[in-house]
Scaffold this motif. Structure first.
Motif, PDB file in Angstrom:
ATOM      1  N   ARG A  53      60.916 -40.715 -26.998  1.00  0.00           N
ATOM      2  CA  ARG A  53      61.538 -42.325 -27.008  1.00  0.00           C
ATOM      3  C   ARG A  53      60.414 -43.234 -26.693  1.00  0.00           C
ATOM      4  O   ARG A  53      60.815 -44.353 -26.597  1.00  0.00           O
ATOM      5  CB  ARG A  53      62.683 -42.110 -26.337  1.00  0.00           C
ATOM      6  CG  ARG A  53      63.810 -41.095 -26.559  1.00  0.00           C
ATOM      7  CD  ARG A  53      64.169 -41.061 -27.939  1.00  0.00           C
ATOM      8  NE  ARG A  53      64.964 -42.417 -28.130  1.00  0.00           N
ATOM      9  CZ  ARG A  53      66.381 -42.534 -28.166  1.00  0.00           C
ATOM     10  NH1 ARG A  53      67.101 -41.462 -27.445  1.00  0.00           N
ATOM     11  NH2 ARG A  53      66.665 -43.611 -28.514  1.00  0.00           N
ATOM     12  N   LYS A  54      59.353 -42.939 -26.429  1.00  0.00           N
ATOM     13  CA  LYS A  54      58.409 -43.784 -26.026  1.00  0.00           C
ATOM     14  C   LYS A  54      58.106 -45.098 -27.040  1.00  0.00           C
ATOM     15  O   LYS A  54      58.129 -44.803 -28.279  1.00  0.00           O
ATOM     16  CB  LYS A  54      56.892 -43.454 -25.818  1.00  0.00           C
ATOM     17  CG  LYS A  54      55.735 -44.299 -25.462  1.00  0.00           C
ATOM     18  CD  LYS A  54      54.653 -43.562 -25.205  1.00  0.00           C
ATOM     19  CE  LYS A  54      53.285 -44.577 -24.920  1.00  0.00           C
ATOM     20  NZ  LYS A  54      53.672 -45.255 -23.770  1.00  0.00           N
ATOM     21  N   PRO A  55      58.171 -46.481 -26.807  1.00  0.00           N
ATOM     22  CA  PRO A  55      58.194 -47.416 -27.868  1.00  0.00           C
ATOM     23  C   PRO A  55      56.933 -47.269 -28.390  1.00  0.00           C
ATOM     24  O   PRO A  55      55.664 -46.861 -27.774  1.00  0.00           O
ATOM     25  CB  PRO A  55      58.658 -48.320 -26.959  1.00  0.00           C
ATOM     26  CG  PRO A  55      58.231 -48.357 -25.580  1.00  0.00           C
ATOM     27  CD  PRO A  55      58.396 -46.891 -25.386  1.00  0.00           C
ATOM     28  N   ASP A  56      56.937 -48.167 -29.569  1.00  0.00           N
ATOM     29  CA  ASP A  56      55.654 -48.357 -30.207  1.00  0.00           C
ATOM     30  C   ASP A  56      54.758 -49.334 -29.531  1.00  0.00           C
ATOM     31  O   ASP A  56      53.445 -49.446 -29.341  1.00  0.00           O
ATOM     32  CB  ASP A  56      55.886 -48.786 -31.650  1.00  0.00           C
ATOM     33  CG  ASP A  56      56.092 -47.588 -32.618  1.00  0.00           C
ATOM     34  OD1 ASP A  56      55.641 -46.520 -32.747  1.00  0.00           O
ATOM     35  OD2 ASP A  56      57.539 -47.905 -33.028  1.00  0.00           O
ATOM     36  N   PHE A  57      55.094 -50.543 -28.707  1.00  0.00           N
ATOM     37  CA  PHE A  57      54.765 -51.453 -28.098  1.00  0.00           C
ATOM     38  C   PHE A  57      55.517 -51.834 -27.009  1.00  0.00           C
ATOM     39  O   PHE A  57      56.690 -51.630 -27.027  1.00  0.00           O
ATOM     40  CB  PHE A  57      54.385 -52.919 -28.891  1.00  0.00           C
ATOM     41  CG  PHE A  57      53.558 -52.571 -30.013  1.00  0.00           C
ATOM     42  CD1 PHE A  57      52.132 -52.660 -29.904  1.00  0.00           C
ATOM     43  CD2 PHE A  57      53.980 -52.231 -31.467  1.00  0.00           C
ATOM     44  CE1 PHE A  57      51.206 -52.396 -30.895  1.00  0.00           C
ATOM     45  CE2 PHE A  57      53.021 -52.317 -32.531  1.00  0.00           C
ATOM     46  CZ  PHE A  57      51.763 -52.279 -32.446  1.00  0.00           C
ATOM     47  N   GLY A  58      54.987 -52.122 -25.685  1.00  0.00           N
ATOM     48  CA  GLY A  58      55.672 -52.607 -24.704  1.00  0.00           C
ATOM     49  C   GLY A  58      55.912 -51.494 -23.773  1.00  0.00           C
ATOM     50  O   GLY A  58      55.529 -50.143 -23.663  1.00  0.00           O
ATOM     51  N   PRO A  59      56.563 -51.553 -22.411  1.00  0.00           N
ATOM     52  CA  PRO A  59      56.720 -50.885 -21.520  1.00  0.00           C
ATOM     53  C   PRO A  59      57.780 -49.745 -21.734  1.00  0.00           C
ATOM     54  O   PRO A  59      58.775 -49.965 -22.574  1.00  0.00           O
ATOM     55  CB  PRO A  59      57.335 -51.779 -20.248  1.00  0.00           C
ATOM     56  CG  PRO A  59      58.142 -52.908 -21.137  1.00  0.00           C
ATOM     57  CD  PRO A  59      57.037 -52.987 -22.324  1.00  0.00           C
ATOM     58  N   SER A  60      57.672 -48.682 -21.067  1.00  0.00           N
ATOM     59  CA  SER A  60      58.615 -47.447 -21.195  1.00  0.00           C
ATOM     60  C   SER A  60      59.757 -47.556 -20.127  1.00  0.00           C
ATOM     61  O   SER A  60      59.944 -46.681 -19.384  1.00  0.00           O
ATOM     62  CB  SER A  60      57.888 -46.330 -21.048  1.00  0.00           C
ATOM     63  OG  SER A  60      56.987 -45.959 -22.073  1.00  0.00           O
ATOM     64  N   ILE A 109      64.104 -43.488 -22.383  1.00  0.00           N
ATOM     65  CA  ILE A 109      62.740 -44.194 -22.494  1.00  0.00           C
ATOM     66  C   ILE A 109      61.897 -44.133 -21.507  1.00  0.00           C
ATOM     67  O   ILE A 109      60.762 -44.052 -21.473  1.00  0.00           O
ATOM     68  CB  ILE A 109      63.037 -45.919 -22.809  1.00  0.00           C
ATOM     69  CG1 ILE A 109      61.617 -46.394 -23.325  1.00  0.00           C
ATOM     70  CG2 ILE A 109      63.302 -46.245 -21.466  1.00  0.00           C
ATOM     71  CD1 ILE A 109      62.011 -47.853 -23.741  1.00  0.00           C
ATOM     72  N   GLU A 110      62.280 -43.639 -20.290  1.00  0.00           N
ATOM     73  CA  GLU A 110      61.415 -43.272 -19.099  1.00  0.00           C
ATOM     74  C   GLU A 110      61.103 -42.019 -18.887  1.00  0.00           C
ATOM     75  O   GLU A 110      59.962 -41.525 -18.543  1.00  0.00           O
ATOM     76  CB  GLU A 110      62.013 -43.743 -17.921  1.00  0.00           C
ATOM     77  CG  GLU A 110      62.295 -45.360 -17.854  1.00  0.00           C
ATOM     78  CD  GLU A 110      63.000 -45.882 -16.545  1.00  0.00           C
ATOM     79  OE1 GLU A 110      62.331 -45.301 -15.524  1.00  0.00           O
ATOM     80  OE2 GLU A 110      63.788 -46.631 -16.394  1.00  0.00           O
ATOM     81  N   THR A 111      62.065 -41.092 -19.721  1.00  0.00           N
ATOM     82  CA  THR A 111      61.906 -39.756 -19.430  1.00  0.00           C
ATOM     83  C   THR A 111      61.438 -38.854 -20.553  1.00  0.00           C
ATOM     84  O   THR A 111      60.736 -37.918 -20.451  1.00  0.00           O
ATOM     85  CB  THR A 111      63.116 -38.941 -18.946  1.00  0.00           C
ATOM     86  OG1 THR A 111      64.214 -39.147 -19.670  1.00  0.00           O
ATOM     87  CG2 THR A 111      63.500 -39.765 -17.381  1.00  0.00           C
ATOM     88  N   ASP A 112      61.632 -39.306 -21.843  1.00  0.00           N
ATOM     89  CA  ASP A 112      61.554 -38.449 -23.067  1.00  0.00           C
ATOM     90  C   ASP A 112      60.081 -38.908 -23.758  1.00  0.00           C
ATOM     91  O   ASP A 112      60.407 -40.203 -24.099  1.00  0.00           O
ATOM     92  CB  ASP A 112      62.579 -38.401 -23.930  1.00  0.00           C
ATOM     93  CG  ASP A 112      62.560 -37.599 -25.093  1.00  0.00           C
ATOM     94  OD1 ASP A 112      61.387 -37.027 -25.357  1.00  0.00           O
ATOM     95  OD2 ASP A 112      63.618 -37.547 -25.877  1.00  0.00           O
ATOM     96  N   PRO A 113      58.953 -38.546 -23.855  1.00  0.00           N
ATOM     97  CA  PRO A 113      57.858 -38.958 -24.548  1.00  0.00           C
ATOM     98  C   PRO A 113      58.056 -39.214 -26.066  1.00  0.00           C
ATOM     99  O   PRO A 113      57.807 -40.248 -26.630  1.00  0.00           O
ATOM    100  CB  PRO A 113      57.120 -37.647 -24.659  1.00  0.00           C
ATOM    101  CG  PRO A 113      57.425 -37.054 -23.166  1.00  0.00           C
ATOM    102  CD  PRO A 113      58.862 -36.861 -23.365  1.00  0.00           C
TER     103      PRO A 113
END
Length: 509
Positions: A158-165, A152-156
């Motif tokens: 896996r970026k969430p739809d809402f909220g922090p990465s 979630i922090e390194t792969d774009p």
């Protein structure tokens, strides 16, 4: 009234205190009905099934996510079932009066609230998905919680739809909207989980199997499990799935030991299976099932007393004249009697009240009957008004029709006066019994007696006025005069007594 199903899945199936705390949070935040709570220790997961109006389910889902995030640490979680968060997934499912698209909008609104207020990353799936690869829940769960922590922090991608990465200890939550899903597990007489995984691979859509089957093999005790989500039981019936698994198991020398429905299931899914195995012919109709016929009859009878409080208030606030003041008067009286019953129960058997035990025990019997009678009068009053309206709608083309209609109107007006008259009489009995108790009951319930008196008097006065409004339309002068005398005897001597008793109680508070 729109109804939806909401099925939060939380990552806790072993600690009953945590599960109970989450359920309590849900019930405190919403009037949605909790239909089912099903936990699995091997999966370390609990599936909660809720049904209610959209806002009620929205509030329940938020409370669930918030409570689970405070109680479940995903760094210490383990279990057979894939998961990425304390509340792993929350689907909204349309039942009636609402579309899948509207459920998707609800999912997006919940995602925004959870991410902004709780700081939990949110992924949208199924009908609410923002991109095709996120329609499938399995794609979002890839790598589970442990893998997602880094991705979630390194792969774009896996970026969430809402909220922090960045994952908090509560992990991430998947929210969406979908049609009804059946969670169905089949157990095999084997301890080698690879066999269950092979059968799951053969039947699932992802590998060329059934279009509406998602399946995995799990190592559960004492036997292995083929765990499935049937995403469209009409497109892929349960009986077809179980017979295919049975045949696949035979190839490995295995048999099915038992099957399990996890959570709720539509009645029609079971009937499909029963009809298939019983080989019922074309003459068969499902309304031959006696329970279904009774359900059909009962659904046509709308009883106000069976409604939840919010639903009753909405009905009362609608542009329909019934229910109206007469039903509310009956409700007021019923509340007064119920409070009287409560005071009796809180006094009976208590120290320092031995001298009023006989009074309280006798009063309790009376109050228990009165609150039920008055509750039933809620519908009787509404039905009486509807009877008048129905009479006015009768045909009046000929003189004969006019005469029949006129007689029927008079008949229904008398009923419409008699029903609230009975309510008034019953409310008066409630008041008289409450006055007998006065301040003699448990001193911690003094205010309850006062409120009960006020409610019962409000019911009496309200019922009297609902009689009076009908009297000018009744041509039977003897009935009118007799009724007026009865009303006067019910209300004239009682107001001062009620006021005096309430003043005395207030001095003791």
């Amino acid at each position: 009234m729109p109804l939806i199903e909401c099925v939060p899945n939380i990552s806790e199936g072993r600690n009953q205190e945590v599960i109970d705390a989450v359920i309590t949070a849900i019930k405190n935040a919403s009037d949605a009905d909790v239909l089912d709570v099903r936990s699995d220790a091997d999966h370390n997961r609990t599936v909660i099934t809720l049904v209610g109006e959209p806002q009620s389910c929205f509030n329940a889902a938020y409370a669930c996510i918030k409570s689970a995030s405070e109680l479940i640490d995903m760094d210490n979680h383990n279990g057979e079932h894939p998961r990425i968060g304390a509340t792993d997934v929350v689907p909204f499912v349309p039942i009636t009066g609402i579309t899948l698209e509207e459920c998707s909008t609800l999912a997006v609104d919940l995602a925004k609230k959870v991410s902004s207020e709780l700081g939990i990353p949110i992924y949208l799936y199924e009908a609410a998905a923002t991109r095709p690869d996120r329609e499938n829940l399995a794609n979002i769960r890839k790598g589970q919680y442990e893998g997602l922590k880094e991705a979630i922090e390194t792969d774009p991608e896996r970026k969430p739809d809402f909220g922090p990465s960045k994952l908090p200890k509560a992990g991430a939550t998947v929210i969406g909207a979908r049609e009804f899903l059946i969670a169905y597990n089949i157990y095999l007489n084997a301890t080698d989980v690879s066999l269950a995984k092979q059968i799951a691979l053969n039947i699932r859509h992802q590998n060329g199997g059934f279009r509406y089957v998602k399946a995995m093999g799990f190592d559960t005790k004492p036997f292995v499990q083929v765990s499935m989500n049937l995403t469209n039981y009409k497109g892929t019936p349960m009986h077809l799935v179980v017979e295919t698994v049975r045949n696949e198991a035979k190839r490995f020398g295995l048999v099915i030991t038992e099957t399990e429905v996890y959570g709720m299931i539509p009645n029609d899914a079971l009937l499909d299976a029963a009809e298939y195995h019983l080989q019922l012919n074309g003459l068969w109709q499902r309304n031959q099932i006696i329970e279904k016929k009774l359900e059909q009859i009962q659904s046509e009878i709308k009883e106000l007393v069976q409604l939840k409080l919010n639903a009753f208030l909405k009905e009362l606030a609608s542009d329909s004249a019934a229910p109206g003041g007469g039903s509310v008067a009956a409700l007021d009286g019923s509340l007064g009697a119920a409070l009287g019953a409560m005071v009796c129960r809180l006094t009976i058997g208590k120290k320092d009240y031995e001298n009023v035990q006989d009074l309280m025990e006798k009063s309790l019997i009376i109050f228990d009957k009165l609150y039920v009678d008055l509750a039933q009068a809620i519908d009787r009053d509404s039905n009486a008004f509807n009877g008048v309206m129905a009479a006015f709608k009768m045909p009046k083309s000929t003189d004969e029709e006019k005469a029949v209609r006129s007689a029927k109107i008079q008949e229904e007006y008398i009923v419409a006066a008699q029903v609230p008259l009975e309510t008034a009489k019953t409310c008066r009995i409630v008041i008289d019994q409450l006055l007998k108790i006065g301040a003699k009951g448990n001193q911690n319930t003094l205010s309850d007696i006062a409120v009960g008196l006020q409610n019962a008097y409000s019911g009496l006065l309200g019922a009297v006025m609902n009689v009076e409004i009908n009297l000018p339309s009744i041509k039977d002068t003897k009935f009118v005069e007799k009724t007026k005398k009865e009303l006067k005897s019910l209300i004239d001597p009682i107001k001062e007594k009620v006021d005096t008793q309430i003043i005395e109680i207030r001095k003791l508070l």
